[in-house]
Design a protein around this motif. Structure first.
Motif, PDB file in Angstrom:
ATOM      1  N   ARG A 118       0.808  -1.205   0.000  1.00 21.04           N
ATOM      2  CA  ARG A 118       0.000   0.000   0.000  1.00 21.04           C
ATOM      3  C   ARG A 118       0.856   1.277   0.000  1.00 21.04           C
ATOM      4  NH1 ARG A 118      -5.299   1.059   2.403  1.00 21.04           N
ATOM      5  NH2 ARG A 118      -5.447   3.283   2.682  1.00 21.04           N
ATOM      6  N   ARG A 119       1.892   1.305   0.868  1.00 26.41           N
ATOM      7  CA  ARG A 119       2.715   2.525   1.002  1.00 26.41           C
ATOM      8  C   ARG A 119       3.445   2.844  -0.298  1.00 26.41           C
ATOM      9  NH1 ARG A 119       6.291   1.794   6.136  1.00 26.41           N
ATOM     10  NH2 ARG A 119       5.848  -0.347   5.615  1.00 26.41           N
ATOM     11  N   VAL A 120       3.942   1.796  -0.965  1.00 27.00           N
ATOM     12  CA  VAL A 120       4.668   1.985  -2.218  1.00 27.00           C
ATOM     13  C   VAL A 120       3.726   2.592  -3.266  1.00 27.00           C
ATOM     14  CG1 VAL A 120       5.870   0.766  -4.090  1.00 27.00           C
ATOM     15  CG2 VAL A 120       6.211   0.065  -1.728  1.00 27.00           C
ATOM     16  N   ILE A 121       2.510   2.053  -3.339  1.00 31.36           N
ATOM     17  CA  ILE A 121       1.545   2.532  -4.335  1.00 31.36           C
ATOM     18  C   ILE A 121       1.134   3.970  -4.028  1.00 31.36           C
ATOM     19  CG2 ILE A 121      -0.776   2.163  -5.270  1.00 31.36           C
ATOM     20  CD1 ILE A 121      -0.284  -0.837  -4.901  1.00 31.36           C
ATOM     21  N   ASN A 178     -10.293  -0.017   2.466  1.00 29.49           N
ATOM     22  CA  ASN A 178     -10.209  -1.477   2.246  1.00 29.49           C
ATOM     23  C   ASN A 178      -9.354  -1.830   1.014  1.00 29.49           C
ATOM     24  OD1 ASN A 178     -11.914  -0.601   0.247  1.00 29.49           O
ATOM     25  ND2 ASN A 178     -13.383  -2.283   0.462  1.00 29.49           N
ATOM     26  N   PHE A 179      -8.472  -0.913   0.616  1.00 32.05           N
ATOM     27  CA  PHE A 179      -7.590  -1.134  -0.537  1.00 32.05           C
ATOM     28  C   PHE A 179      -6.823  -2.441  -0.382  1.00 32.05           C
ATOM     29  CE2 PHE A 179      -3.535  -0.122  -2.825  1.00 32.05           C
ATOM     30  CZ  PHE A 179      -4.085  -0.020  -4.091  1.00 32.05           C
ATOM     31  N   ALA A 229       2.784   6.219  -2.457  1.00 30.38           N
ATOM     32  CA  ALA A 229       3.893   7.137  -2.756  1.00 30.38           C
ATOM     33  C   ALA A 229       4.065   7.333  -4.258  1.00 30.38           C
ATOM     34  CB  ALA A 229       5.182   6.583  -2.157  1.00 30.38           C
ATOM     35  N   THR A 230       3.677   6.325  -5.048  1.00 28.45           N
ATOM     36  CA  THR A 230       3.837   6.422  -6.504  1.00 28.45           C
ATOM     37  C   THR A 230       2.715   7.234  -7.133  1.00 28.45           C
ATOM     38  OG1 THR A 230       4.788   4.213  -6.410  1.00 28.45           O
ATOM     39  CG2 THR A 230       4.240   5.053  -8.597  1.00 28.45           C
ATOM     40  N   VAL A 231       1.456   6.894  -6.779  1.00 25.28           N
ATOM     41  CA  VAL A 231       0.321   7.573  -7.432  1.00 25.28           C
ATOM     42  C   VAL A 231      -0.024   8.897  -6.739  1.00 25.28           C
ATOM     43  CG1 VAL A 231      -0.666   5.435  -8.326  1.00 25.28           C
ATOM     44  CG2 VAL A 231      -1.431   6.270  -6.121  1.00 25.28           C
ATOM     45  N   LYS A 232       0.505   9.081  -5.531  1.00 22.08           N
ATOM     46  CA  LYS A 232       0.273  10.305  -4.750  1.00 22.08           C
ATOM     47  C   LYS A 232      -1.213  10.623  -4.612  1.00 22.08           C
ATOM     48  CE  LYS A 232       4.800  12.283  -5.384  1.00 22.08           C
ATOM     49  NZ  LYS A 232       5.440  11.099  -5.917  1.00 22.08           N
ATOM     50  N   GLU A 233      -1.987   9.610  -4.281  1.00 24.80           N
ATOM     51  CA  GLU A 233      -3.421   9.782  -4.055  1.00 24.80           C
ATOM     52  C   GLU A 233      -3.794   9.018  -2.791  1.00 24.80           C
ATOM     53  OE1 GLU A 233      -6.053   8.563  -7.198  1.00 24.80           O
ATOM     54  OE2 GLU A 233      -4.869   9.716  -8.652  1.00 24.80           O
ATOM     55  N   ASP A 234      -4.879   9.488  -2.134  1.00 27.01           N
ATOM     56  CA  ASP A 234      -5.342   8.731  -0.966  1.00 27.01           C
ATOM     57  C   ASP A 234      -6.012   7.452  -1.437  1.00 27.01           C
ATOM     58  OD1 ASP A 234      -4.410  10.414   0.908  1.00 27.01           O
ATOM     59  OD2 ASP A 234      -6.225  11.661   0.971  1.00 27.01           O
ATOM     60  N   LEU A 235      -5.683   6.347  -0.794  1.00 22.48           N
ATOM     61  CA  LEU A 235      -6.266   5.069  -1.206  1.00 22.48           C
ATOM     62  C   LEU A 235      -7.407   4.706  -0.258  1.00 22.48           C
ATOM     63  CD1 LEU A 235      -2.866   3.260  -1.817  1.00 22.48           C
ATOM     64  CD2 LEU A 235      -4.405   4.160  -3.556  1.00 22.48           C
ATOM     65  N   PRO A 236      -8.420   3.990  -0.778  1.00 23.17           N
ATOM     66  CA  PRO A 236      -9.551   3.636   0.093  1.00 23.17           C
ATOM     67  C   PRO A 236      -9.121   2.769   1.277  1.00 23.17           C
ATOM     68  CG  PRO A 236      -9.798   2.673  -2.100  1.00 23.17           C
ATOM     69  CD  PRO A 236      -8.569   3.493  -2.131  1.00 23.17           C
TER      70      PRO A 236
END
Ligand SMILES: [Zn+2]
Length: 309
Positions: free
Chosen positions: A236-239, A250-251, A241-248
Protein backbone atom coordinates in the motif's frame (compact mmCIF):
# COMPACT_ATOMS: atom_id res chain seq x y z
CA UNK A 1 15.29 18.29 42.38
CA UNK A 2 11.87 16.78 42.78
CA UNK A 3 11.26 16.66 39.07
CA UNK A 4 14.41 14.58 38.54
CA UNK A 5 13.17 12.04 41.11
CA UNK A 6 9.81 11.96 39.34
CA UNK A 7 11.44 11.34 35.95
CA UNK A 8 13.63 8.60 37.41
CA UNK A 9 10.58 7.04 39.04
CA UNK A 10 8.69 7.04 35.74
CA UNK A 11 11.78 5.56 34.06
CA UNK A 12 11.82 2.69 36.56
CA UNK A 13 8.13 2.07 35.96
CA UNK A 14 8.65 1.92 32.17
CA UNK A 15 11.56 -0.50 32.69
CA UNK A 16 9.33 -2.77 34.79
CA UNK A 17 6.62 -2.79 32.11
CA UNK A 18 9.17 -3.54 29.38
CA UNK A 19 10.67 -6.35 31.45
CA UNK A 20 7.25 -7.90 31.90
CA UNK A 21 6.62 -8.16 28.16
CA UNK A 22 6.63 -11.82 27.09
CA UNK A 23 9.17 -13.08 24.56
CA UNK A 24 8.18 -14.39 21.10
CA UNK A 25 8.63 -17.97 22.28
CA UNK A 26 6.44 -17.35 25.33
CA UNK A 27 3.68 -15.91 23.14
CA UNK A 28 3.85 -18.91 20.79
CA UNK A 29 3.78 -21.52 23.53
CA UNK A 30 1.02 -19.73 25.44
CA UNK A 31 -2.55 -21.08 25.51
CA UNK A 32 -3.74 -17.56 24.73
CA UNK A 33 -3.69 -15.29 21.74
CA UNK A 34 -5.32 -11.92 21.17
CA UNK A 35 -8.05 -10.50 18.98
CA UNK A 36 -10.52 -7.58 19.00
CA UNK A 37 -11.75 -8.16 22.55
CA UNK A 38 -8.38 -8.91 24.10
CA UNK A 39 -7.11 -12.36 25.06
CA UNK A 40 -8.75 -15.45 23.52
CA UNK A 41 -8.03 -19.07 24.36
CA UNK A 42 -6.32 -20.71 21.36
CA UNK A 43 -8.42 -23.83 21.99
CA UNK A 44 -11.65 -21.83 21.66
CA UNK A 45 -10.40 -20.20 18.49
CA UNK A 46 -9.41 -23.59 17.09
CA UNK A 47 -12.90 -24.98 17.73
CA UNK A 48 -14.21 -22.14 15.58
CA UNK A 49 -11.71 -22.94 12.77
CA UNK A 50 -9.43 -20.11 13.95
CA UNK A 51 -12.08 -17.48 13.18
CA UNK A 52 -12.94 -14.90 15.85
CA UNK A 53 -16.51 -15.21 17.10
CA UNK A 54 -16.80 -11.48 17.75
CA UNK A 55 -15.19 -9.74 14.77
CA UNK A 56 -15.02 -12.60 12.25
CA UNK A 57 -11.27 -12.21 11.77
CA UNK A 58 -9.84 -15.21 9.94
CA UNK A 59 -6.62 -15.88 11.86
CA UNK A 60 -3.60 -17.23 9.96
CA UNK A 61 -3.21 -21.00 10.09
CA UNK A 62 -0.48 -23.46 9.16
CA UNK A 63 -0.60 -26.10 6.41
CA UNK A 64 -1.64 -29.01 8.66
CA UNK A 65 -4.39 -26.92 10.27
CA UNK A 66 -5.57 -25.99 6.75
CA UNK A 67 -5.71 -29.63 5.62
CA UNK A 68 -7.44 -30.60 8.91
CA UNK A 69 -10.19 -28.12 8.08
CA UNK A 70 -10.33 -28.88 4.36
CA UNK A 71 -10.17 -32.69 4.33
CA UNK A 72 -11.00 -33.41 7.96
CA UNK A 73 -8.54 -34.57 10.65
CA UNK A 74 -6.63 -37.76 9.73
CA UNK A 75 -8.47 -37.78 6.43
CA UNK A 76 -5.59 -36.89 4.14
CA UNK A 77 -2.06 -37.90 3.31
CA UNK A 78 0.84 -35.46 3.22
CA UNK A 79 2.96 -35.99 0.11
CA UNK A 80 6.71 -35.90 0.28
CA UNK A 81 8.27 -33.16 -1.80
CA UNK A 82 11.93 -32.81 -2.88
CA UNK A 83 14.15 -30.57 -0.77
CA UNK A 84 16.97 -29.06 -2.86
CA UNK A 85 20.32 -28.18 -1.27
CA UNK A 86 19.95 -25.47 1.37
CA UNK A 87 21.43 -22.02 0.88
CA UNK A 88 22.77 -22.27 -2.71
CA UNK A 89 24.08 -18.67 -2.62
CA UNK A 90 25.60 -18.87 0.88
CA UNK A 91 23.50 -15.86 1.79
CA UNK A 92 24.09 -13.99 4.97
CA UNK A 93 22.57 -10.72 6.23
CA UNK A 94 22.31 -10.01 9.94
CA UNK A 95 22.17 -13.80 10.33
CA UNK A 96 23.02 -16.82 8.22
CA UNK A 97 20.25 -18.03 5.91
CA UNK A 98 20.91 -21.58 7.08
CA UNK A 99 20.19 -20.48 10.68
CA UNK A 100 16.95 -18.83 9.60
CA UNK A 101 15.93 -22.05 7.81
CA UNK A 102 16.74 -24.13 10.88
CA UNK A 103 14.63 -21.87 13.06
CA UNK A 104 11.68 -21.85 10.62
CA UNK A 105 11.75 -25.67 10.40
CA UNK A 106 11.75 -26.02 14.15
CA UNK A 107 8.95 -23.48 14.56
CA UNK A 108 6.62 -24.94 11.91
CA UNK A 109 7.63 -28.61 11.88
CA UNK A 110 7.80 -28.31 8.08
CA UNK A 111 10.77 -28.71 5.71
CA UNK A 112 9.72 -25.77 3.58
CA UNK A 113 6.86 -23.23 3.52
CA UNK A 114 4.69 -25.30 1.14
CA UNK A 115 2.95 -28.57 1.92
CA UNK A 116 1.07 -30.81 -0.48
CA UNK A 117 -1.61 -33.32 0.52
CA UNK A 118 -4.12 -35.58 -1.10
CA UNK A 119 -7.59 -36.36 0.17
CA UNK A 120 -11.26 -36.52 -0.75
CA UNK A 121 -14.20 -34.12 -0.74
CA UNK A 122 -17.65 -35.05 -2.10
CA UNK A 123 -16.10 -38.37 -3.22
CA UNK A 124 -13.73 -36.40 -5.46
CA UNK A 125 -9.99 -37.12 -5.13
CA UNK A 126 -8.17 -33.84 -4.72
CA UNK A 127 -4.53 -32.77 -4.61
CA UNK A 128 -4.20 -29.71 -2.41
CA UNK A 129 -1.40 -27.37 -1.41
CA UNK A 130 -0.96 -24.66 1.20
CA UNK A 131 1.65 -22.18 2.35
CA UNK A 132 2.54 -21.55 5.99
CA UNK A 133 3.14 -17.84 6.70
CA UNK A 134 5.13 -18.76 9.80
CA UNK A 135 7.83 -20.30 7.60
CA UNK A 136 9.87 -17.19 6.72
CA UNK A 137 6.77 -15.15 5.84
CA UNK A 138 5.51 -17.82 3.45
CA UNK A 139 8.20 -16.79 0.96
CA UNK A 140 8.81 -18.95 -2.10
CA UNK A 141 12.28 -20.29 -2.90
CA UNK A 142 13.57 -23.42 -4.64
CA UNK A 143 12.10 -25.97 -2.17
CA UNK A 144 8.68 -24.26 -2.29
CA UNK A 145 8.81 -24.21 -6.11
CA UNK A 146 9.64 -27.93 -6.14
CA UNK A 147 6.75 -28.63 -3.75
CA UNK A 148 4.23 -26.76 -5.94
CA UNK A 149 5.48 -28.55 -9.08
CA UNK A 150 5.28 -31.91 -7.27
CA UNK A 151 1.69 -31.10 -6.32
CA UNK A 152 0.77 -30.25 -9.91
CA UNK A 153 2.51 -33.40 -11.19
CA UNK A 154 0.61 -35.51 -8.62
CA UNK A 155 -2.67 -33.92 -9.77
CA UNK A 156 -1.86 -34.69 -13.43
CA UNK A 157 -0.69 -38.27 -12.73
CA UNK A 158 -3.85 -39.03 -10.75
CA UNK A 159 -6.25 -36.97 -12.84
CA UNK A 160 -7.08 -34.91 -9.74
CA UNK A 161 -8.18 -31.29 -9.54
CA UNK A 162 -5.62 -29.05 -7.81
CA UNK A 163 -6.67 -26.75 -4.96
CA UNK A 164 -4.18 -24.28 -3.52
CA UNK A 165 -4.30 -21.98 -0.46
CA UNK A 166 -1.58 -19.35 -0.99
CA UNK A 167 -0.27 -16.74 1.40
CA UNK A 168 3.12 -15.12 1.82
CA UNK A 169 5.10 -12.06 0.89
CA UNK A 170 6.58 -13.26 -2.41
CA UNK A 171 9.92 -14.65 -3.51
CA UNK A 172 12.61 -15.23 -0.86
CA UNK A 173 15.47 -12.76 -1.30
CA UNK A 174 17.93 -15.19 0.31
CA UNK A 175 17.80 -17.19 -2.93
CA UNK A 176 17.45 -14.16 -5.25
CA UNK A 177 17.43 -15.32 -8.92
CA UNK A 178 16.71 -18.93 -7.96
CA UNK A 179 13.63 -17.79 -6.04
CA UNK A 180 12.55 -15.56 -8.95
CA UNK A 181 12.85 -18.51 -11.34
CA UNK A 182 10.13 -20.27 -9.34
CA UNK A 183 7.61 -17.75 -10.72
CA UNK A 184 8.20 -19.06 -14.25
CA UNK A 185 8.47 -22.69 -13.17
CA UNK A 186 5.21 -22.68 -11.19
CA UNK A 187 3.41 -20.77 -13.98
CA UNK A 188 4.53 -23.38 -16.53
CA UNK A 189 3.40 -26.14 -14.16
CA UNK A 190 -0.08 -24.59 -13.92
CA UNK A 191 -0.18 -24.42 -17.74
CA UNK A 192 0.44 -28.19 -17.82
CA UNK A 193 -2.51 -28.64 -15.46
CA UNK A 194 -4.69 -26.68 -17.87
CA UNK A 195 -3.45 -28.66 -20.90
CA UNK A 196 -4.75 -31.74 -19.07
CA UNK A 197 -8.14 -30.07 -18.53
CA UNK A 198 -7.87 -30.36 -14.76
CA UNK A 199 -9.59 -27.74 -12.59
CA UNK A 200 -7.31 -25.46 -10.61
CA UNK A 201 -8.92 -23.61 -7.71
CA UNK A 202 -7.09 -20.97 -5.71
CA UNK A 203 -8.25 -19.71 -2.33
CA UNK A 204 -6.37 -16.57 -1.28
CA UNK A 205 -5.66 -16.29 2.42
CA UNK A 206 -4.25 -13.37 4.39
CA UNK A 207 -1.77 -12.03 3.24
CA UNK A 208 -0.87 -13.00 -0.34
CA UNK A 209 1.52 -10.65 -2.08
CA UNK A 210 4.49 -10.10 -4.40
CA UNK A 211 5.70 -12.90 -6.65
CA UNK A 212 3.04 -15.27 -5.37
CA UNK A 213 0.21 -13.12 -6.77
CA UNK A 214 2.40 -12.45 -9.83
CA UNK A 215 2.63 -16.14 -10.72
CA UNK A 216 0.75 -19.37 -9.92
CA UNK A 217 -1.72 -17.86 -7.41
CA UNK A 218 -3.46 -15.63 -9.96
CA UNK A 219 -3.98 -18.41 -12.51
CA UNK A 220 -6.83 -20.29 -10.86
CA UNK A 221 -9.91 -21.20 -12.92
CA UNK A 222 -11.85 -19.91 -9.93
CA UNK A 223 -10.29 -17.38 -7.56
CA UNK A 224 -11.74 -17.58 -4.06
CA UNK A 225 -10.65 -15.46 -1.07
CA UNK A 226 -11.21 -15.64 2.65
CA UNK A 227 -12.85 -12.42 3.96
CA UNK A 228 -10.66 -9.35 4.49
CA UNK A 229 -7.48 -11.03 3.23
CA UNK A 230 -4.72 -8.80 1.93
CA UNK A 231 -4.19 -9.60 -1.76
CA UNK A 232 -1.58 -7.41 -3.39
CA UNK A 233 1.49 -7.17 -5.58
CA UNK A 234 3.28 -4.07 -4.26
CA UNK A 235 2.42 -2.80 -0.79
CA UNK A 236 0.00 0.00 0.00
CA UNK A 237 2.72 2.52 1.00
CA UNK A 238 4.67 1.98 -2.22
CA UNK A 239 1.54 2.53 -4.34
CA UNK A 240 0.44 5.57 -2.33
CA UNK A 241 3.89 7.14 -2.76
CA UNK A 242 3.84 6.42 -6.50
CA UNK A 243 0.32 7.57 -7.43
CA UNK A 244 0.27 10.31 -4.75
CA UNK A 245 -3.42 9.78 -4.06
CA UNK A 246 -5.34 8.73 -0.97
CA UNK A 247 -6.27 5.07 -1.21
CA UNK A 248 -9.55 3.64 0.09
CA UNK A 249 -9.64 2.06 3.57
CA UNK A 250 -10.21 -1.48 2.25
CA UNK A 251 -7.59 -1.13 -0.54
CA UNK A 252 -6.10 -4.54 -1.49
CA UNK A 253 -8.52 -6.42 0.79
CA UNK A 254 -10.57 -9.36 -0.60
CA UNK A 255 -13.75 -7.29 -0.94
CA UNK A 256 -11.96 -4.48 -2.85
CA UNK A 257 -10.07 -6.94 -5.03
CA UNK A 258 -13.37 -8.68 -5.86
CA UNK A 259 -14.86 -5.32 -6.97
CA UNK A 260 -11.84 -4.95 -9.29
CA UNK A 261 -12.52 -8.38 -10.79
CA UNK A 262 -9.47 -10.31 -9.55
CA UNK A 263 -11.46 -12.44 -7.11
CA UNK A 264 -14.61 -14.38 -8.04
CA UNK A 265 -15.93 -15.36 -4.64
CA UNK A 266 -15.39 -14.45 -1.01
CA UNK A 267 -16.06 -17.48 1.15
CA UNK A 268 -15.89 -17.80 4.93
CA UNK A 269 -13.63 -20.56 6.23
CA UNK A 270 -16.54 -22.61 7.55
CA UNK A 271 -18.12 -22.71 4.07
CA UNK A 272 -14.97 -23.42 2.04
CA UNK A 273 -15.29 -27.21 1.90
CA UNK A 274 -18.90 -27.08 0.73
CA UNK A 275 -18.25 -24.31 -1.80
CA UNK A 276 -15.11 -25.88 -3.29
CA UNK A 277 -16.81 -29.31 -3.29
CA UNK A 278 -19.76 -27.90 -5.25
CA UNK A 279 -17.51 -26.03 -7.69
CA UNK A 280 -15.45 -29.15 -8.38
CA UNK A 281 -18.60 -31.27 -8.82
CA UNK A 282 -19.81 -28.78 -11.44
CA UNK A 283 -16.44 -28.46 -13.18
CA UNK A 284 -16.01 -32.25 -13.28
CA UNK A 285 -19.71 -32.79 -14.08
CA UNK A 286 -20.08 -35.06 -11.07
CA UNK A 287 -23.00 -33.30 -9.43
CA UNK A 288 -25.94 -35.70 -9.29
CA UNK A 289 -28.46 -32.82 -9.38
CA UNK A 290 -26.84 -31.41 -12.50
CA UNK A 291 -26.57 -34.75 -14.26
CA UNK A 292 -30.24 -35.55 -13.45
CA UNK A 293 -31.29 -32.18 -14.84
CA UNK A 294 -29.16 -32.78 -17.92
CA UNK A 295 -30.76 -36.19 -18.45
CA UNK A 296 -34.24 -34.72 -18.06
CA UNK A 297 -33.42 -31.97 -20.54
CA UNK A 298 -32.05 -34.44 -23.07
CA UNK A 299 -35.08 -36.75 -22.58
CA UNK A 300 -37.42 -33.77 -23.08
CA UNK A 301 -35.61 -32.73 -26.22
CA UNK A 302 -35.76 -36.31 -27.53
CA UNK A 303 -39.54 -36.35 -26.88
CA UNK A 304 -39.86 -33.01 -28.67
CA UNK A 305 -37.84 -34.32 -31.62
CA UNK A 306 -39.99 -37.46 -31.78
CA UNK A 307 -43.18 -35.38 -31.58
CA UNK A 308 -41.96 -33.08 -34.31
CA UNK A 309 -41.12 -35.96 -36.64
ZN1 LIG B 1 -11.83 -10.61 16.98
Amino acid sequence: MNWIKRVLHIGEKIKKVLKKRPTKEEIESSDWTSCCKGPVLKKELEENLWVCNSCGKHHRIGCRQRFDIFFGKNNYEILETPIPKDDPLRFEDSRKYTDRLKEARKKTNQDCAVMIARGKINEINITAGAINFDFMGGSVASAEGEAIITGVQHAIDNNNPFVFFPCGGGQRMHESPIALAQMTRTTLAVNELKKNNLPYIVCFTDPTAGGITASFAMLGDVAIAEPNSLIAFAGRRVIQATVKEDLPENFQRSEYVQECGFVDLIVERKDLVEKIGTLLSILLKKNSVISTEENETSENSQTLTRAAS
